[in-house]
Design a protein around this motif. Structure first.
Motif, PDB file in Angstrom:
ATOM      1  N   LEU A 418       0.964  -0.719  -0.228  1.00 48.26           N
ATOM      2  CA  LEU A 418      -0.068  -0.178  -0.404  1.00 48.26           C
ATOM      3  C   LEU A 418       1.012   0.970   0.057  1.00 48.26           C
ATOM      4  N   GLY A 419       2.169   0.731   0.516  1.00 49.51           N
ATOM      5  CA  GLY A 419       2.760   2.073   1.063  1.00 49.51           C
ATOM      6  C   GLY A 419       3.509   2.196  -0.932  1.00 49.51           C
ATOM      7  N   ASP A 420       3.703   1.705  -1.378  1.00 48.63           N
ATOM      8  CA  ASP A 420       3.521   2.058  -2.633  1.00 48.63           C
ATOM      9  C   ASP A 420       2.261   3.453  -3.933  1.00 48.63           C
ATOM     10  N   ILE A 421       1.490   2.518  -3.671  1.00 49.61           N
ATOM     11  CA  ILE A 421       0.274   2.488  -3.807  1.00 49.61           C
ATOM     12  C   ILE A 421      -0.156   4.142  -3.585  1.00 49.61           C
ATOM     13  N   MET A 422       0.142   4.381  -2.490  1.00 46.73           N
ATOM     14  CA  MET A 422       0.377   5.745  -1.880  1.00 46.73           C
ATOM     15  C   MET A 422       0.866   6.599  -2.269  1.00 46.73           C
ATOM     16  N   MET A 423       2.467   6.313  -2.718  1.00 43.58           N
ATOM     17  CA  MET A 423       3.488   7.099  -3.004  1.00 43.58           C
ATOM     18  C   MET A 423       3.167   7.381  -4.965  1.00 43.58           C
ATOM     19  N   LEU A 424       2.579   6.154  -5.458  1.00 49.18           N
ATOM     20  CA  LEU A 424       2.446   6.453  -6.635  1.00 49.18           C
ATOM     21  C   LEU A 424       0.871   7.310  -7.646  1.00 49.18           C
ATOM     22  N   LEU A 425       0.301   6.924  -6.501  1.00 51.64           N
ATOM     23  CA  LEU A 425      -0.468   8.207  -6.186  1.00 51.64           C
ATOM     24  C   LEU A 425       0.107   9.814  -6.203  1.00 51.64           C
ATOM     25  N   THR A 426       0.315   9.935  -5.297  1.00 50.11           N
ATOM     26  CA  THR A 426       1.289  10.893  -4.312  1.00 50.11           C
ATOM     27  C   THR A 426       1.870  12.020  -6.488  1.00 50.11           C
ATOM     28  N   GLU A 427       2.673  11.327  -6.636  1.00 44.29           N
ATOM     29  CA  GLU A 427       3.221  11.069  -8.029  1.00 44.29           C
ATOM     30  C   GLU A 427       1.815  11.504  -9.240  1.00 44.29           C
ATOM     31  N   ALA A 428       1.519  10.754  -9.414  1.00 43.64           N
ATOM     32  CA  ALA A 428       0.605  10.662 -10.428  1.00 43.64           C
ATOM     33  C   ALA A 428      -0.341  12.185 -10.442  1.00 43.64           C
ATOM     34  N   LYS A 429      -0.496  12.637  -9.142  1.00 45.33           N
ATOM     35  CA  LYS A 429      -1.560  13.696  -9.165  1.00 45.33           C
ATOM     36  C   LYS A 429      -0.521  14.939  -9.540  1.00 45.33           C
ATOM     37  N   LEU A 430       0.728  14.544  -9.070  1.00 43.53           N
ATOM     38  CA  LEU A 430       1.998  15.811  -9.103  1.00 43.53           C
ATOM     39  C   LEU A 430       1.888  16.318 -10.794  1.00 43.53           C
ATOM     40  N   ARG A 431       2.345  14.559 -11.183  1.00 44.11           N
ATOM     41  CA  ARG A 431       2.603  14.706 -13.120  1.00 44.11           C
ATOM     42  C   ARG A 431       1.253  15.983 -13.476  1.00 44.11           C
ATOM     43  N   GLN A 432      -0.189  15.269 -12.391  1.00 40.61           N
ATOM     44  CA  GLN A 432      -1.359  15.891 -12.920  1.00 40.61           C
ATOM     45  C   GLN A 432      -1.554  17.617 -12.645  1.00 40.61           C
ATOM     46  N   GLY A 433      -0.267  18.217 -11.943  1.00 37.69           N
ATOM     47  CA  GLY A 433      -0.449  19.354 -11.279  1.00 37.69           C
ATOM     48  C   GLY A 433      -0.853  19.783  -9.934  1.00 37.69           C
ATOM     49  N   VAL A 434      -1.170  18.301  -9.817  1.00 34.26           N
ATOM     50  CA  VAL A 434      -2.269  17.949  -7.966  1.00 34.26           C
ATOM     51  C   VAL A 434      -1.332  18.067  -7.102  1.00 34.26           C
ATOM     52  N   LYS A 435      -1.035  18.728  -6.019  1.00 35.39           N
ATOM     53  CA  LYS A 435      -0.171  18.560  -4.850  1.00 35.39           C
ATOM     54  C   LYS A 435      -0.975  17.860  -3.666  1.00 35.39           C
ATOM     55  N   ASP A 436      -0.966  16.815  -3.636  1.00 36.02           N
ATOM     56  CA  ASP A 436      -1.432  15.755  -2.142  1.00 36.02           C
ATOM     57  C   ASP A 436       0.155  15.357  -1.383  1.00 36.02           C
ATOM     58  N   ILE A 437      -0.014  16.106  -0.184  1.00 40.61           N
ATOM     59  CA  ILE A 437       1.180  15.155   0.630  1.00 40.61           C
ATOM     60  C   ILE A 437       1.174  14.784   1.808  1.00 40.61           C
ATOM     61  N   SER A 438      -0.659  14.396   1.616  1.00 36.56           N
ATOM     62  CA  SER A 438      -0.801  13.704   3.310  1.00 36.56           C
ATOM     63  C   SER A 438      -0.912  12.449   2.935  1.00 36.56           C
ATOM     64  N   PHE A 439      -0.132  11.252   2.143  1.00 37.30           N
ATOM     65  CA  PHE A 439       0.257  10.393   1.930  1.00 37.30           C
ATOM     66  C   PHE A 439       1.606   9.896   2.227  1.00 37.30           C
ATOM     67  N   VAL A 440       2.016  11.050   1.567  1.00 42.09           N
ATOM     68  CA  VAL A 440       3.737  11.271   2.510  1.00 42.09           C
ATOM     69  C   VAL A 440       3.832  11.915   3.639  1.00 42.09           C
ATOM     70  N   ASN A 441       3.430  12.466   4.033  1.00 45.17           N
ATOM     71  CA  ASN A 441       3.413  12.102   5.599  1.00 45.17           C
ATOM     72  C   ASN A 441       2.837  11.195   5.903  1.00 45.17           C
ATOM     73  N   GLN A 442       2.257  11.141   5.602  1.00 43.21           N
ATOM     74  CA  GLN A 442       1.504   9.615   6.666  1.00 43.21           C
ATOM     75  C   GLN A 442       2.889   8.664   6.783  1.00 43.21           C
ATOM     76  N   LEU A 443       3.519   8.381   5.691  1.00 40.17           N
ATOM     77  CA  LEU A 443       4.711   7.600   5.900  1.00 40.17           C
ATOM     78  C   LEU A 443       5.589   7.974   6.350  1.00 40.17           C
ATOM     79  N   ARG A 444       5.825   8.789   6.107  1.00 39.14           N
ATOM     80  CA  ARG A 444       7.443   9.479   6.835  1.00 39.14           C
ATOM     81  C   ARG A 444       6.882   9.585   8.178  1.00 39.14           C
ATOM     82  N   GLU A 445       5.625   9.660   8.955  1.00 42.32           N
ATOM     83  CA  GLU A 445       5.514   9.794  10.296  1.00 42.32           C
ATOM     84  C   GLU A 445       5.488   8.702  10.744  1.00 42.32           C
ATOM     85  N   ARG A 446       5.421   7.618  10.146  1.00 40.85           N
ATOM     86  CA  ARG A 446       5.945   6.378  10.213  1.00 40.85           C
ATOM     87  C   ARG A 446       7.557   6.152  10.501  1.00 40.85           C
TER      88      ARG A 446
END
Lengths: 526, 992
Positions: A418-446
């Motif tokens: 799931l961590g991979d899916i989260m990072m891919l989602l973040t990346e896909a959104k970024l490449r479409q111009g949308v910034k979503d830091i929620s998933f990255v920060n979840q992983l960084r919290e861990r």
């Protein structure tokens, strides 16, 4: 008269005896004849494992140093296999990988990936043709009978997985399915399409894999439990498709970020998976039921051998530290640069890499050549004839070493989590111009154990994502794919200069593979 | 009344008369028949009274009559091709004698397939060796008695391993992966292990070399046939024989390593922490002087109508490596009975052999135990002994040492070889029974019918145990297994022989049936709770090892029809033709039956009128030509042609481990035997009144349909990546010359010299074949270029190929990069990594040769046997690994000259290609027949002393230049090679 009588009787007896004993029947006492598993008219009620299990078993041939995992890792910035004295010279195979000097004539590794992947394909094809023949009436015993449509979808998805490995590594490969009759199936690369030749036919393979997944996904099981452990369920297939979409620009020239995003969201919203509280448990000896794992290859020290991660990386004398059954091979390690990309406080560094002084369980120091042994993080030379680099490089212990085993650890290999899916989602959104830091920060919290290292939107760039993927997914087998996607695979690394061309985005086909199949053409540039 | 004077003269006269008549009555007429050892009468043998001029010759029936023979006289039998023999008259009026015919004599009886013939009538190439010519001394396997004696027959000894196997190759390597062993037939029983026949019970070997001789064995004769005849009873009073010998053997030669003190000095300068404090010569530590003793007692006797021979032999051989060896007890009985007016001939043979073997484990039993750093096949104590740090001690008696009192270095790819040998228990016990019966009945004077049946039952029990204190098995491992094998052979036939004036015609027709059944069972456990019971109580293992228990049963059968006709005109012109039709159940459905014909002719030139003038110089000259087709199915296992499915890799379904059924092997309905066609032309001759005899043979053979394992594309071939099919073409051409001479032949001194030389050229023509794909369509398979064959292993090399199979070159052609020197860091440099620039070498010799000198002086005899090979090249893998100063830094021991050479890492190159030519003194034996005329019970006593492998002349720096004869290790010495031994033996033979 008497003589002639005697003569005739004897001759007659002999002749009779001779004619009687000319049977040449080859009896089969112990082998199972092909007719035992289906075939012919009238279906059978088979045990699921008998029918489909063979296709899954082939997955265990992908994670050793000389198989898919080792080859895809040793050519990236996060993993290096130096020549330590007399060890790991191996005809310069590791040196060729590190310096991106891929040579078909020295291509045993490439042949291994090709061979093992097609073994999986062949196993799947066998099952698919059994299904087509109507061999099975039902699979499994009540109450756990598996619907035939689901079983067929599983095999289709699994076959697509094997082809994904092939296409990801070799670009254009022959698509062989259960009805292929050609004995020298071709991969005819268009020689006139010099720069994008890789994509020319590769696109066709890509589309075929996509098509297979699209057909299979609706029929796959949705559970995440014992019934789908180690098997292709809907979410594993979606994860695979997400990977296809994410790398579509590399494979076909056309990006497909939106579709990737949709698949990632579907997995996240399924409610079946969650972030594992413990990072190390995802890769531990008993990681069967970890909530974060979407698709894994089951290994077991008795019945499912092939997981040799600890052997490839640890120093010989660490056998005592981890109470292993045999002395490890002291090979794979990471570079100092990569080791230092972890910020202070990032627990992932020491959960992934082992460095520093080594001790036995009783507290005494491990010795090498008489001197107390310390894993040093800097690698100073690719090859050292005296073996003075034996202790260099932090070692990968993400897949935690297991006592009383050697190259047969029980840690399952994690392919999709799931961590991979989260990072891919973040990346896909970024490449479409949308910034979503929620998933990255979840992983960084861990990773940090606190909220003090969260990032801001300003921090979220493509470079950051590549670096964070490195820290989170180190040694999980995805680095090469990621570097190619970000266009960084040709960059210089420790001891190397940048690659002359981007032909190195795919591997060449080994000479022995070409000999076995005369329909194959070598990849462009090799 | 006669006067006293007259009386005295009368008495004197009487006395003289008496004496004279006494003297006169002390001579008599003696008649008799002189036969050869087979009982065939010998014409032209001179029978003379010793120290007199009374002499005569035997007639065509071998009979003689001598007048005026003193009653206590001695008859001396001499003649062309006859070994001189003296026989006591002892007052008998009929004195029959049998004499030995010297080698090459055209009256010699040789065994051919399914019958016997006189050498003078043979049209094929057959070599015969009788027990008198065998190598003496500690011969453990009968076939080693032949080493170096027969042209074209190369015997590579088993070497120092008491459980090893000698390899026999006749006329070159005939097969790549199909097993080039010749067919061994003992008294008509096919496929016997020669280890079950004690060498003292072997009478002779007859070796069929060319296709016209072996075609009668059809699909099993392509690699030549070795016919073994055991000793049988003889008519006469019971004779008791006692034979024994004791021998001691040691390792003959190993690589020179650095001594402990040199290594200590090196460590002192470079890394004192590597010094373990002790001084150990590891190679000495694992080897010992090994003793062998052998006793056998045989009794034989009989009458004209029946005879028997029984023998019991006990053999015990220690291996030169610790904890290895073999002993066996063998009992055999042979009975021959004639009945019904001598029309019925019955032969019965029974052998029972029990062997106990103590094996060195080569890793094949620890298949489920991983040993880091080395491949399974290289677990060999020599490997460890060579590289182990000589400053390490053997033992470590510390209380915390978990290794049973042995020191273990805890270092990569290194372990204590003494512990390896002493801790592992690897034993086998084999019971072998061979029984056979043959009945032959003469229906008429020309027609005989015979029936033969034999059964060979082998039962083997294997025990293996590795304790919890062993380095490789920290939780222990125990295994027990059982194999039963049964071989049944039966044949029946007719033999017709008719003489009509100058024409002799003979025909034989046989039907034969052979069946083999084998079944095996084994169980292995790990995690032992208690070690000392070893494999005797497997329930003490907590875990059954994966894949166990396992069992397997397989069988196959062969049906054959064969026939042969011989035609002989006036003993001058000969023609032989044979055909055999074999069916084998092992083969593919399309090729189950095959036909193997042969034809050969001979012309005894010396019998022609125009040759009369040459008598005295050229006594016998015979020209032979033959052509035949034979087959080889040794490499085909019973199920190789069928589609097989079996268990694949386990997987997890719903939390349970399931083992799926997967495709293991594709069907190959075209699988057939390897086929060899061979042309042979030869000349047999005898010169200078039979002083020099010999033969020259030219042969050219082509083998097609070789068994070969192709690597195939998995996706096309149903998931398997290997397929055994028939492919390709291989040729062997050569010349053999054999010479024997009885140089000096006096009563008290004889000198026999013989020699042989063989040239053979082997070439792979192509490796093209075909198989069926998963839809049943025929697919062509080719190996156009070269295929990797043999490889070197070692640390840092990980299986580097040095030999290849390449069309146009001999098998195992060697290709290695050219060495150009070393750089400043000590890295060896090579010219190029491009294989097309490699240097090429041939591992096969240009010629092999042997010669023997056997003098005999009165009661003393000696035999000196040399054997040599010239021209082959060997890749020295041992030095590739050990001539490496870099390993010293790791604490490993290295070659003595490694520091002066200064290489820091191993590199495959032609620096390590060496000449494999050698001349070896195989055997030197001296014997003495102790005169025992005065002891009534003892008839003869002989003592002998012998040495084997006494010295070798060679430039080769490795362990021994005789490396593997074929297979993947052809031309290669790998670091785990088992050295050869030097043996000294003393023996005693007593006849009662």
């Amino acid at each position: 008269m008497k003589k002639i009588l005697k003569l005739s009787i004897c001759t007659a007896a002999l002749v009779v005896a001779m004619i009687g004993c000319t049977k040449l029947e080859q009896k089969n006492y112990s082998a199972i004849p092909a007719s035992a598993i289906g075939g012919g008219s009238g279906g059978i009620d088979a045990v699921f494992g008998d029918a489909v299990g063979g296709a899954y078993g082939k997955l265990r041939d992908f994670v050793r140093n000389d198989q898919w995992w080792g080859v895809n890792e040793a050519c990236t910035d996060e993993c290096i296999v130096p020549t330590r004295g007399n060890d790991w010279g191996d005809g310069d195979k590791w040196k060729d990988l590190w310096f991106h000097n891929f040579r078909p004539a020295n291509g045993a590794f490439f042949e291994s990936i090709w061979d093992k992947s097609y073994a999986g394909v062949a196993a799947c094809n066998n099952v698919m043709s059994d299904f087509a023949k109507g061999t099975y009436n039902s699979l499994g015993t009540s109450p756990s009978v598996i619907p035939l449509a689901q079983a067929k979808a599983e095999v289709r998805a699994l076959r697509a997985f094997y082809y994904f490995i092939l296409m990801n590594d070799f670009g254009n490969v022959p698509v062989i399915i259960e009805t292929t009759t050609s004995t020298n199936p071709s991969n005819a690369t268009d020689p006139n399409d010099a720069n994008n030749a890789q994509n020319g036919q590769r696109k066709i393979v890509f589309n075929w894999i996509l098509d297979q997944l699209n057909t299979a996904i609706p029929d796959l099981a949705t559970a995440k439990d014992n019934t789908t452990y180690g098997r292709m369920n809907k979410w594993a297939a979606l994860a695979l498709r997400a990977k296809l979409y994410m790398n579509a620009q590399v494979y076909t020239g056309t990006p497909r970020w939106a579709e990737a995003e949709a698949d990632c969201l579907a997995i996240l919203n399924s409610g079946k998976y969650g972030i594992s509280a413990s990072f190390t448990e995802i890769f531990g000896n008993k990681n069967e039921g970890n909530p974060e794992i979407i698709f894994q290859i089951p290994f077991d020290k008795i019945w499912g051998k092939g997981m040799a991660m600890q052997m490839m990386t640890l120093h010989y004398n660490s056998q005592g530290t981890f109470r292993m059954a045999a002395s490890p091979w002291n090979g794979f390690c990471t570079t100092g640069d990569f080791f230092n990309t972890f910020a202070t406080g990032d627990k992932r560094r020491d959960q992934t890499f082992l460095s520093g002084a080594a001790y036995y369980p009783d507290g005494s120091a491990v010795k090498d050549r008489g001197v107390p042994f310390v894993y040093k993080t800097t690698v100073t030379a690719f090859a050292d004839a005296n073996g003075n680099n034996r202790d260099q490089g932090a070692r990968g212990v993400k897949y935690l070493p297991e006592a009383f085993t050697s190259d047969n650890m029980s840690n399952d290999f994690v392919f999709f989590r799931l961590g991979d899916i989260m990072m891919l989602l973040t990346e896909a959104k970024l490449r479409q111009g949308v910034k979503d830091i929620s998933f990255v920060n979840q992983l960084r919290e861990r990773a940090f154990g606190n909220n003090n290292n969260a990032i801001t939107s300003a921090n979220l760039t493509l470079d950051f994502i590549l670096a964070e993927r490195g820290r989170e997914f180190a040694w999980e087998g995805w680095r090469r794919t990621d570097l190619i996607r970000f266009g960084k695979f040709q960059d210089a690394r420790l001891f190397t200069t940048p690659d002359a061309s981007n032909k190195t985005n795919i591997f060449p086909i080994g000479v022995n593979t070409l000999t076995k199949n005369t329909g194959l053409k070598q990849n462009p540039g090799f | 009344m006669l006067p006293a004077m007259m009386r005295k003269s009368a008495m004197l006269l009487l006395a003289i008369f008496g004496l004279t008549s006494l003297a006169l009555s002390q001579t008599q007429t003696v008649t008799g028949t002189v036969t050869d050892k087979k009982g065939e009468p010998l014409p032209g043998v001179t029978v003379a009274v010793k120290n007199s001029i009374i002499a005569t010759s035997t007639n065509a029936q071998g009979a003689y009559t001598l007048k005026n023979v003193p009653q206590e006289g001695i008859l001396v039998l001499t003649g062309a091709g006859v070994v001189t023999r003296e026989v006591n008259v002892s007052g008998n009026s009929i004195v029959n004698a049998d004499v030995e015919t010297s080698v090459g004599n055209l009256n010699e009886v040789v065994v051919v397939g399914y019958g016997t013939a006189r050498r003078k009538d043979i049209t094929g190439s057959v070599a015969k060796l009788s027990s008198a010519s065998f190598n003496q001394g500690s011969v453990t396997n009968g076939i080693e008695a032949l080493q170096g004696k027969v042209a074209g027959v190369a015997i590579t000894p088993a070497g120092g391993d008491p459980n090893g196997k000698a390899t026999i190759r006749i006329r070159g390597i005939g097969s790549i992966q199909g097993n080039s062993d010749p067919l061994v037939v003992v008294d008509g029983v096919q496929g016997i292990d020669l280890n079950t026949i004690p060498p003292t019970e072997i009478e002779s070997f007859d070796i069929l070399k060319d296709a016209s001789a072996t075609a009668i064995y059809g699909s099993r004769g392509a690699n030549g046939v070795v016919l073994v005849t055991t000793k049988k009873g003889r008519s006469g009073a019971p004779k008791l024989e006692y034979n024994s010998f004791v021998a001691t053997e040691k390792v003959a030669n190993t690589i020179d390593l650095m001594s402990p003190s040199d290594v200590r000095a090196y460590f002192a300068k470079n890394n004192p922490l590597l010094d373990g404090g002790a001084s150990t010569d590891w190679v000495k530590a694992i080897s010992r002087s090994a003793f062998t003793h052998n006793h056998s007692l045989a009794v034989s006797g009989g009458t004209d109508k029946s005879n028997y021979r029984g023998a019991v032999t006990y053999f015990n051989r220690e291996g030169v490596l610790l904890n290895s060896g073999k002993d066996n007890i063998n009992a055999r009985l042979s009975i021959n009975q004639k009945a019904i007016n001598n029309k019925l001939d019955i032969q019965l043979n029974a052998i029972y052999n029990v062997s106990n073997r103590r094996f060195i484990d080569y890793g094949s039993d620890i298949t489920n135990i991983t040993v880091s750093g080395v491949g399974q096949e290289s677990l060999n104590p020599f490997l460890f002994a060579y590289s182990m740090n000589p400053t390490n001690p053997i033992y470590n008696s510390s209380a915390t040492n978990p290794y049973g009192g042995y020191f273990q270095p805890n270092q990569y790819a290194s372990q204590n070889p003494v512990a390896f040998l002493e801790q592992i228990y690897n034993r086998g016990r084999e019971n072998n029974f061979i029984g056979s019966a043959r009945l032959e009945y003469s229906l008429t004077r020309s027609l005989k019918v015979f029936v033969f049946g034999s059964q060979n039952k082998i039962n083997t029990v294997n025990d293996f145990h590795s304790p919890t204190t062993a380095y490789n098995t920290s939780t222990g491992y125990a295994k027990k297994g059982n194999i039963n094998e049964d071989n049944l052979l039966g044949n029946a036939g007719l033999n017709y022989r008719k003489t009509a004036g100058k024409h002799i015609f003979e025909a034989t027709g046989v039907y034969e049936y052979f069946e083999n059944i084998k079944d095996e069972f084994s169980v292995a456990v790990r995690d032992l709770r208690y070690d000392n019971v070893r494999s005797n109580n497997l329930s003490l293992g907590s875990t059954v090892d994966q894949g166990f228990p396992k069992s397997n049963k397989e069988s196959y059968n062969i049906v054959s029809f064969l026939g042969r006709v011989n035609y002989n005109y006036e003993g001058k012109y000969f023609l032989t033709a044979s055909v055999r039709r074999d069916g084998s159940s092992k083969l593919g459905a399309n090729y189950k039956w095959g036909t193997f014909p042969s034809v050969s002719a001979a012309w005894t030139i010396s019998k022609e009128g125009f040759m009369d003038g040459t008598k005295g110089v050229l006594d016998d000259l015979k020209l032979r030509v033959g052509y035949g087709i034979t087959g080889n199915q040794n490499g085909i296992t019973p199920s190789l042609s069928q589609k097989l499915t079996g268990f694949g890799s386990p997987t997890l379904v719903n939390g349970n481990v399931v083992t799926p059924i997967v495709n293991l092997q594709n069907a190959n309905s075209n699988l057939r035997w390897e086929r060899k066609a061979q042309l042979n032309a030869g000349l047999d001759f005898a010169l200078l009144k039979n002083v020099l005899t010999g033969s020259v043979d030219f042969y050219s053979g082509k083998t097609t349909d070789l068994l070969y394992e192709f690597g195939v594309d998995r996706a096309v071939f149903d998931g398997v990546d290997k397929l055994v099919a028939n492919a390709g073409e291989l040729t062997n051409r050569g010349v053999e010359i054999q010479l024997n001479s009885l140089l000096i032949k006096r009563t008290s001194f004889q000198l026999n010299v013989s020699g042989n030389i063989s040239f053979n050229t082997n070439k792979i023509v192509n490796l093209d074949g075909e198989a069926s794909d998963r839809f049943g369509a025929t697919v062509k398979l080719t190996q156009p270029n070269r295929v990797s064959w043999g490889s070197i292993y070692g640390r840092g090399l990980s299986f580097s190929n040095v030999t290849f199979l390449e069309p146009g070159y001999p098998m195992g052609t060697m290709l290695v990069p050219h060495f150009t020197g070393k750089d400043a860091q000590g890295n060896p440099l090579i010219e190029s990594e491009d294989i097309n620039k490699f240097r090429r070498f041939n591992p096969l010799p240009k010629f092999t040769y042997g010669f023997s000198i056997s003098p005999r002086y009165k009661n003393l005899d000696a035999a000196i046997n040399f054997r040599g090979s010239q021209g082959g090249k060997i890749y020295n893998g041992t030095l590739t690994n050990l001539d490496n100063e870099g390993r010293l830094a790791d604490g490993d021991n290295v070659y003595a000259a490694a520091v002066s050479h200064g290489f820091k890492k191993p590199q495959i190159s032609d620096y390590f290609v060496e000449s494999g030519s050698f001349l070896r003194l195989d055997n030197l034996a001296v014997g003495y027949n102790v005169p025992v005329r005065n002891i009534s019970v003892i008839k003869n006593v002989r003592v002998f002393a012998a040495g084997n492998n006494l010295f070798i002349i060679t430039k080769y720096k490795g362990t021994d230049p005789e490396v593997a004869a074929d297979g993947k290790n052809l031309g290669i010495e790998n670091i785990n090679v088992y050295p050869k031994n030097r043996t000294f033996s003393f023996g005693l033979n007593v006849g009662f």
